[in-house]
Design an enzyme around this catalytic site. Sequence first.
Site, PDB file in Angstrom:
ATOM      1  N   PRO A 174      -3.496   5.209   1.802  1.00 41.81           N
ATOM      2  CA  PRO A 174      -4.031   4.695   0.545  1.00 41.81           C
ATOM      3  C   PRO A 174      -5.490   4.998   0.249  1.00 41.81           C
ATOM      4  O   PRO A 174      -6.370   4.287   0.694  1.00 41.81           O
ATOM      5  CB  PRO A 174      -3.844   3.189   0.706  1.00 41.81           C
ATOM      6  CG  PRO A 174      -3.843   2.943   2.194  1.00 41.81           C
ATOM      7  CD  PRO A 174      -3.763   4.259   2.873  1.00 41.81           C
ATOM      8  N   GLU A 175      -5.747   6.011  -0.498  1.00 37.90           N
ATOM      9  CA  GLU A 175      -7.012   6.131  -1.202  1.00 37.90           C
ATOM     10  C   GLU A 175      -6.696   5.824  -2.662  1.00 37.90           C
ATOM     11  O   GLU A 175      -5.572   5.435  -2.986  1.00 37.90           O
ATOM     12  CB  GLU A 175      -7.612   7.534  -1.038  1.00 37.90           C
ATOM     13  CG  GLU A 175      -7.984   7.854   0.414  1.00 37.90           C
ATOM     14  CD  GLU A 175      -8.632   9.214   0.585  1.00 37.90           C
ATOM     15  OE1 GLU A 175      -9.432   9.608  -0.280  1.00 37.90           O
ATOM     16  OE2 GLU A 175      -8.321   9.900   1.577  1.00 37.90           O
ATOM     17  N   HIS A 205       8.073  -4.174  11.013  1.00 42.63           N
ATOM     18  CA  HIS A 205       6.816  -4.310  10.261  1.00 42.63           C
ATOM     19  C   HIS A 205       6.997  -4.675   8.803  1.00 42.63           C
ATOM     20  O   HIS A 205       6.104  -4.458   8.002  1.00 42.63           O
ATOM     21  CB  HIS A 205       5.962  -3.041  10.376  1.00 42.63           C
ATOM     22  CG  HIS A 205       5.792  -2.577  11.784  1.00 42.63           C
ATOM     23  ND1 HIS A 205       5.237  -3.367  12.763  1.00 42.63           N
ATOM     24  CD2 HIS A 205       6.114  -1.415  12.384  1.00 42.63           C
ATOM     25  CE1 HIS A 205       5.225  -2.698  13.909  1.00 42.63           C
ATOM     26  NE2 HIS A 205       5.750  -1.521  13.715  1.00 42.63           N
TER      27      HIS A 205
END
Length: 293
Positions: free
Chosen positions: A2-3, A104
Amino acid sequence: MPELPEVETVRRGLAPAMVGARFAGVRLNRPNLRFPFPERFAERLTGARVEALDRRAKFLVATLSTGESLILHLGMSGRFLVETAEEAARPGAFHHAAGRLPAHDHVVFTFDSGARVTYNDARRFGFMQLTATAGLETHPQIAGLGIEPLGNHFNADALDALFAGKATPLKAALLDQKLIAGLGNIYVCEALHRTGLAPTRGAGTLSGAGKAARTKREALAGAIRTVLTEAIAAGGSSISDHARTDGTLGYFQHSFRVYDREGAPCPAPGCRHVIRRIVQSGRSTFFCPGCQK
DNA sequence: AAGCGAACCTGGCTGC
DNA sequence: TGCAGCCAGGTTCGCT
């Protein structure tokens, strides 16, 4: 993952399922991510309607009908999976949806529409917070954020002010979220290569009234805007996992010119050098020593 | 003040 | 096959 372009891609994937819907249930599979979940997290969300879903730098902000805002950050490995009402209702879908890992899954949101949004984060560097919408701009993690690189005020003049007098390397300055909010390691490397600027150059060398410096910062501002826009159009970059909320991959990684390309020939026309990797403040920097000065 | 390294976690890949 | 070591898209903390 994630940018800024990846977070924007996630926002666009979540919006159809979330905006206008009410939280019908919140399941937490553990007590914390990077930080503990907010007090009474599920109770404060349940029944709330999502009025808007916005992005600020690498943060997602859901404005709720309760007067609170839900702040989401994906950390390094966070991802969302959206299942429509039909998909969520299909027997076995929860455990076999395309693109999701068996472990997760830390948070499961269900909505009054029947849609389901699952947050998965192997490394748990992501987090979720609730804060009063009226005080959002003073929230500790929002207040210090710098200028939006795709906003109207991001240009050569803004860079002039941000970089004035800074001896820190240009790479580090561009990664500093207090200066420019949303850039990360990939797009900084890519923007610097497109501009022909060395990542080790002092940030302050781009400020000042000189024509050469002004030309450079105009090029840099333009390259940052361009590379982010192109990446968003490609659905972000998927390096080793699924970036999008429907389980499909972004494909901007195929357009990388330097990131993770150590030893490859520089793609700049006429350049005969080879991409190098160095470490700056603990992070890999990829650049061409021939055409980045 | 600024800048660096370490820490927070897990998983995947490489090399012996 | 196993295991050690290194690396990863981010942010924060603590020490020069």
